[in-house]
Structures are given as C-alpha cells and as structure tokens.
Design a protein around this motif. Structure first.
Motif, PDB file in Angstrom:
ATOM      1  N   ASP A   2       0.835  -1.183   0.000  1.00 57.15           N
ATOM      2  CA  ASP A   2       0.000   0.000   0.000  1.00 57.15           C
ATOM      3  C   ASP A   2       0.880   1.247   0.000  1.00 57.15           C
ATOM      4  O   ASP A   2       1.798   1.367   0.816  1.00 57.15           O
ATOM      5  N   SER A   3       0.602   2.174  -0.908  1.00 56.21           N
ATOM      6  CA  SER A   3       1.421   3.387  -0.976  1.00 56.21           C
ATOM      7  C   SER A   3       1.231   4.254   0.265  1.00 56.21           C
ATOM      8  O   SER A   3       2.154   4.954   0.685  1.00 56.21           O
ATOM      9  N   SER A  42       8.493  -4.252  -5.365  1.00 57.02           N
ATOM     10  CA  SER A  42       7.354  -4.484  -4.479  1.00 57.02           C
ATOM     11  C   SER A  42       6.838  -5.918  -4.563  1.00 57.02           C
ATOM     12  O   SER A  42       6.208  -6.401  -3.628  1.00 57.02           O
TER      13      SER A  42
END
Length: 166
Positions: A2-3, A42
C-alpha cells in the motif's frame, strides 16, 4: 504493498537515514533510493510482513553499497573563485549569417546530408536510410558538401563546372 503505508514510514526512514549518514542532502538521497528500490521490487515484499523492517533492510543494504563504492575526491569551489571566460558576441550574429548563406549555396542533396550528419548527429547508415540512398553516396555527398562549404566560407566561391555535351 500500500502506498499509504509506504508514505507512513517516511518520517522514520528520514530520521534513520540522517542518523546514519549525518548529512541532510545525502540522507534525503538515501531515502529516495530506498523508496525507489522498494517500489520497483514491491513483488518481493510478502503481504502481512513487517513493512518497516523490509524498508530499513533495503536502506541498510543501500548504505553498505555506498560505503563499499569508492568515493571521488572532490574539492569545494567557492563561487568567487570562478571566472568563466565569455566569448564576445558581437561577431556571432555575422558568423551565423555567413554560415546560413554558405549552406544556402550548397546543392540540396549535399546540404541535406551535411545537416543530418553535422547538426542532427546521425550516423551514415541512418542518413542513408532516411534519404533512401546508399552509404557510399552519403559519404561522397558529405565530402563534397564539406569541401564546397569550406571554399564558400573562405571566400573562394567555386565556379560552376559546365561541360559541353555533344
């Protein structure tokens, strides 16, 4: 990943980097490199894992890489010590005008090849492909164009060579 969670770790990363590096700009660079590496990799992060530990591990490894890489020896330069030579610009406009006039005096095929090679920095193969001519023709037009341009700029304008055809 999640950013928002990544951005939530930013203050801790900055604090750790500043303590590690002891230079604000270098620390910010280290944080940026860490975030870039984390984002590009990621897929390696396991969901449910400790994001903070993963990011700090990346930062640690980047810092180790920086320490292993030899530094360039640099000397600080004061702005007062710089003396940049400046060319007089009075004659620049005249020189550009002379060059434009000399280029206009070239035959179109020589001017096109000369501009593509000299101005656009294209390789001979690229010029040949762009103009649809053989490489040998590119080279000969370029050589003749350079020679004619040199003569025009020196002031010895080549005369037209007329042949009598019977």
């Amino acid at each position: 990943m999640d950013s928002a969670a990544l951005l939530g770790e930013l203050p801790r990363l900055r604090r750790y980097a500043r303590a590690l590096v002891r230079d604000r700009a270098a620390a910010d660079d280290l944080v940026q490199d860490t975030l870039e590496r984390a984002w590009s990799r990621s897929a390696q992060w396991r969901p449910g894992g400790d994001l903070r530990a993963w990011l700090f591990g990346i930062m640690h490894n980047l810092r180790i890489d920086q320490l292993r890489r030899p530094e360039l020896a640099t000397l600080p330069i004061a702005d007062d010590d710089l003396e940049v030579p400046i060319r007089a610009t009075q004659s620049d406009r005249l020189e550009v005008g002379d060059l434009e006039a000399a280029l206009a005096g070239l035959p179109e095929e020589q001017r096109a090849v000369l501009l593509l090679v000299a101005l656009e920095e294209m390789r001979y193969e690229q010029v040949a492909h762009a103009l649809g001519i053989p490489i040998g023709t590119v080279m000969s037009r370029l050589a003749r164009g350079r020679e004619r341009l040199r003569l025009i700029l020196e002031g010895s304008v080549p005369s037209a060579k007329l042949r009598v055809v019977r």
